[in-house]
Motif scaffolding. Structure first.
Motif, PDB file in Angstrom:
ATOM      1  N   CYS A 129       0.832  -1.214   0.000  1.00 13.27           N
ATOM      2  CA  CYS A 129       0.000   0.000   0.000  1.00 13.27           C
ATOM      3  C   CYS A 129       0.861   1.257   0.000  1.00 13.27           C
ATOM      4  CB  CYS A 129      -0.898  -0.002   1.235  1.00 13.27           C
ATOM      5  SG  CYS A 129      -1.798  -1.526   1.467  1.00 13.27           S
ATOM      6  N   SER A 130       2.075   1.141  -0.489  1.00 13.70           N
ATOM      7  CA  SER A 130       3.019   2.264  -0.417  1.00 13.70           C
ATOM      8  C   SER A 130       2.592   3.470  -1.240  1.00 13.70           C
ATOM      9  CB  SER A 130       4.396   1.804  -0.893  1.00 13.70           C
ATOM     10  OG  SER A 130       4.867   0.775  -0.074  1.00 13.70           O
ATOM     11  N   GLN A 131       1.601   3.281  -2.110  1.00  9.77           N
ATOM     12  CA  GLN A 131       1.132   4.387  -2.947  1.00  9.77           C
ATOM     13  C   GLN A 131      -0.333   4.716  -2.661  1.00  9.77           C
ATOM     14  OE1 GLN A 131       2.159   3.304  -7.034  1.00  9.77           O
ATOM     15  NE2 GLN A 131       4.326   3.074  -6.530  1.00  9.77           N
ATOM     16  N   ALA A 132      -0.898   4.187  -1.580  1.00  6.96           N
ATOM     17  CA  ALA A 132      -2.355   4.319  -1.387  1.00  6.96           C
ATOM     18  C   ALA A 132      -2.769   4.495   0.079  1.00  6.96           C
ATOM     19  CB  ALA A 132      -3.051   3.098  -1.983  1.00  6.96           C
ATOM     20  N   HIS A 133      -2.027   5.302   0.821  1.00  7.39           N
ATOM     21  CA  HIS A 133      -2.326   5.481   2.251  1.00  7.39           C
ATOM     22  C   HIS A 133      -3.719   6.073   2.459  1.00  7.39           C
ATOM     23  CE1 HIS A 133       1.949   5.819   1.411  1.00  7.39           C
ATOM     24  NE2 HIS A 133       2.219   5.447   2.630  1.00  7.39           N
ATOM     25  N   GLY A 134      -4.571   5.310   3.115  1.00  5.06           N
ATOM     26  CA  GLY A 134      -5.894   5.831   3.480  1.00  5.06           C
ATOM     27  C   GLY A 134      -7.011   5.477   2.506  1.00  5.06           C
ATOM     28  N   ALA A 135      -6.687   4.834   1.385  1.00  6.52           N
ATOM     29  CA  ALA A 135      -7.723   4.467   0.419  1.00  6.52           C
ATOM     30  C   ALA A 135      -8.708   3.475   1.043  1.00  6.52           C
ATOM     31  CB  ALA A 135      -7.091   3.861  -0.826  1.00  6.52           C
ATOM     32  N   VAL A 136      -9.982   3.575   0.621  1.00  9.34           N
ATOM     33  CA  VAL A 136     -11.020   2.711   1.198  1.00  9.34           C
ATOM     34  C   VAL A 136     -11.698   1.905   0.094  1.00  9.34           C
ATOM     35  CG1 VAL A 136     -13.163   2.627   2.544  1.00  9.34           C
ATOM     36  CG2 VAL A 136     -11.428   4.366   3.070  1.00  9.34           C
ATOM     37  N   TRP A 137     -11.757   0.588   0.298  1.00 11.77           N
ATOM     38  CA  TRP A 137     -12.353  -0.366  -0.644  1.00 11.77           C
ATOM     39  C   TRP A 137     -13.472  -1.086   0.078  1.00 11.77           C
ATOM     40  CZ3 TRP A 137     -11.580  -2.081  -5.703  1.00 11.77           C
ATOM     41  CH2 TRP A 137     -11.953  -3.393  -6.015  1.00 11.77           C
ATOM     42  N   ARG A 138     -14.661  -1.070  -0.430  1.00 13.37           N
ATOM     43  CA  ARG A 138     -15.812  -1.729   0.208  1.00 13.37           C
ATOM     44  C   ARG A 138     -15.841  -1.479   1.718  1.00 13.37           C
ATOM     45  NH1 ARG A 138     -16.058  -6.572   0.654  1.00 13.37           N
ATOM     46  NH2 ARG A 138     -14.333  -7.516  -0.455  1.00 13.37           N
ATOM     47  N   GLY A 139     -15.688  -0.219   2.099  1.00  9.61           N
ATOM     48  CA  GLY A 139     -15.867   0.154   3.503  1.00  9.61           C
ATOM     49  C   GLY A 139     -14.650  -0.032   4.395  1.00  9.61           C
TER      50      GLY A 139
END
Ligand code: PLP
Length: 381
Positions: A129-139
């Motif tokens: 997740c080194s490029q996606a801090h805080g992203a939310v997928w299906r809640g």
């Protein structure tokens, strides 16, 4: 040595796990060491294969090679900029042990498909997740779906302490293994913090460790920065919406990311890939547009870089610690990756910090891009 109070490192570890909705988190020196710690804690070792993205930062492959495993490159999907699950499943062999599922640039990977693939084939799922801090997928936040997850807090990332990383685990056993991987085989002490005494215990020897420890200073910076992450991610969402609206008015330009997918609740924007259709730019390619536009807006727009097996910085042949046969296997992974190559040649990227600028800067960026296009077409005529 302990100051007598709970360390910033342990406070950040707890706050990071809580933020993600993950069970356990262990801060590390950087993202690459977080990946190594996850692989070793998962028991991935010599001769195993790990599926990694064909286009990403080279550490996705070099961290795998470093533990003696063979990175097997998965091509991307041209629309979503994600690792292609159909391609991935076809690459599974008897030696495949794990998938390093990387959420690339400004796209969350197709987590559901990879969870199914890992369950069906008995593979360990490690999210990068080194490029996606805080992203939310299906809640739920990315980093809470795999057996493990790795994060980088290097200076270019959405959450940073200059350098730094974190590994995330689901089970107590893996949490202990990550702690040992981080601190030369030692784990955090269960005793109350005591002034001038180290916060370390001799662990259960699940892992041959390294020194992958984060400093107190980094942890303190990350604790403070974390309070701003969601707000910054929200602002970037607004800016991208405006930018995409403006780009619709310019022929031959589009952003490449997972869109119109109801499973994405909160997208994050790290390097936003902007794709150029040369025929609409007087025949000029993305690299030419990138250089001209960087000058005109006074902002360094980054090239995507070559697919990892062809990348100048990925040189597994230079390892001399493995038998020749193994080196040959590492080199044999230099396979064609048509979509990764296409994206690398037709895109450049807008960095996330530019997406925190005022709306007027976004409008100016689109105006300059349109001007560059007009000039290139005129030059051709
Ligand atoms: C940055 C990055 C890494 C490596 O992190 P470092 O902190 O630089 O070691 C690994 N994977 C991806 C996808 C990255 O973007």
């Amino acid at each position: 040595m302990s100051s007598g109070a709970e360390s910033e490192e342990r406070k950040f570890a707890a706050e990071w796990a809580r933020f993600l909705g993950a069970d356990f988190s262990v801060p590390t020196a950087n993202g690459s060491s977080a990946i190594v710690a996850c692989l070793e804690s998962a028991g991935v070792s010599y001769g195993d294969e790990v599926l990694v993205p064909g286009l990403s930062w080279v550490a996705c492959a070099s961290a795998v090679a470093r533990v003696g495993a063979v990175p097997v490159f998965v091509d991307l999907d041209a629309e979503s900029y994600g690792m292609d699950p159909i391609v991935a499943e076809a690459l599974i062999s008897k030696r495949t042990a794990a998938v390093l599922l990387t959420h690339l640039s400004s796209s969350i990977a197709d987590i559901d498909s990879f969870q199914r693939i890992c369950a069906d084939h008995g593979l360990i799922l490690i999210e990068d997740c080194s490029q996606a801090h805080g992203a939310v997928w299906r809640g739920s936040r990315v980093g809470s779906f795999g057996d493990f997850a790795a994060f980088s807090f290097q200076s270019s990332k959405l959450l940073t302490a200059g350098e730094g990383g974190a590994a995330v685990a689901r089970t107590e056993r893996n949490f202990m293994a990550l702690q040992e991987a981080r601190a030369d085989g030692r784990s955090w002490s269960n005793e109350p913090a005591r002034k001038h005494f180290p916060d370390l215990a001799v662990g259960s020897s699940l892992c041959q460790g390294h020194n992958f420890c984060m400093t107190e200073f980094q942890a303190a910076i990350l604790r403070e920065s974390l309070r701003h992450l969601d707000g910054q991610n929200r602002k970037r969402i607004e800016r991208v919406a405006l930018l995409e609206e403006l780009l619709e008015g310019i022929p031959g330009v589009r952003t490449v990311r997972r869109r119109n997918d109801p499973r994405v609740d909160v997208p994050t924007f790290w390097h936003l890939p902007i794709q150029i259709e040369a025929s609409e730019f007087g025949g000029a390619d993305a690299e030419r547009v990138r250089c001209l536009l960087s000058e005109r807006v006074g902002l360094y727009l980054e090239p995507v870089g070559a697919p990892i097996p062809a990348h100048d910085l990925y040189r597994p042949g230079l390892y001399n610690r493995f038998p020749r046969e193994h080196i040959r296997l590492l080199k044999a992974q230099h396979v064609p990756l048509p979509i990764s190559s296409l994206l690398s040649e037709t895109c450049f990227t807008l960095p996330h910090h530019a997406l925190l600028a005022d709306e007027s800067c976004i409008t100016e960026f689109a105006d300059r891009l349109s001007e560059v296009r007009t000039d290139l077409i005129r030059e051709r005529a």
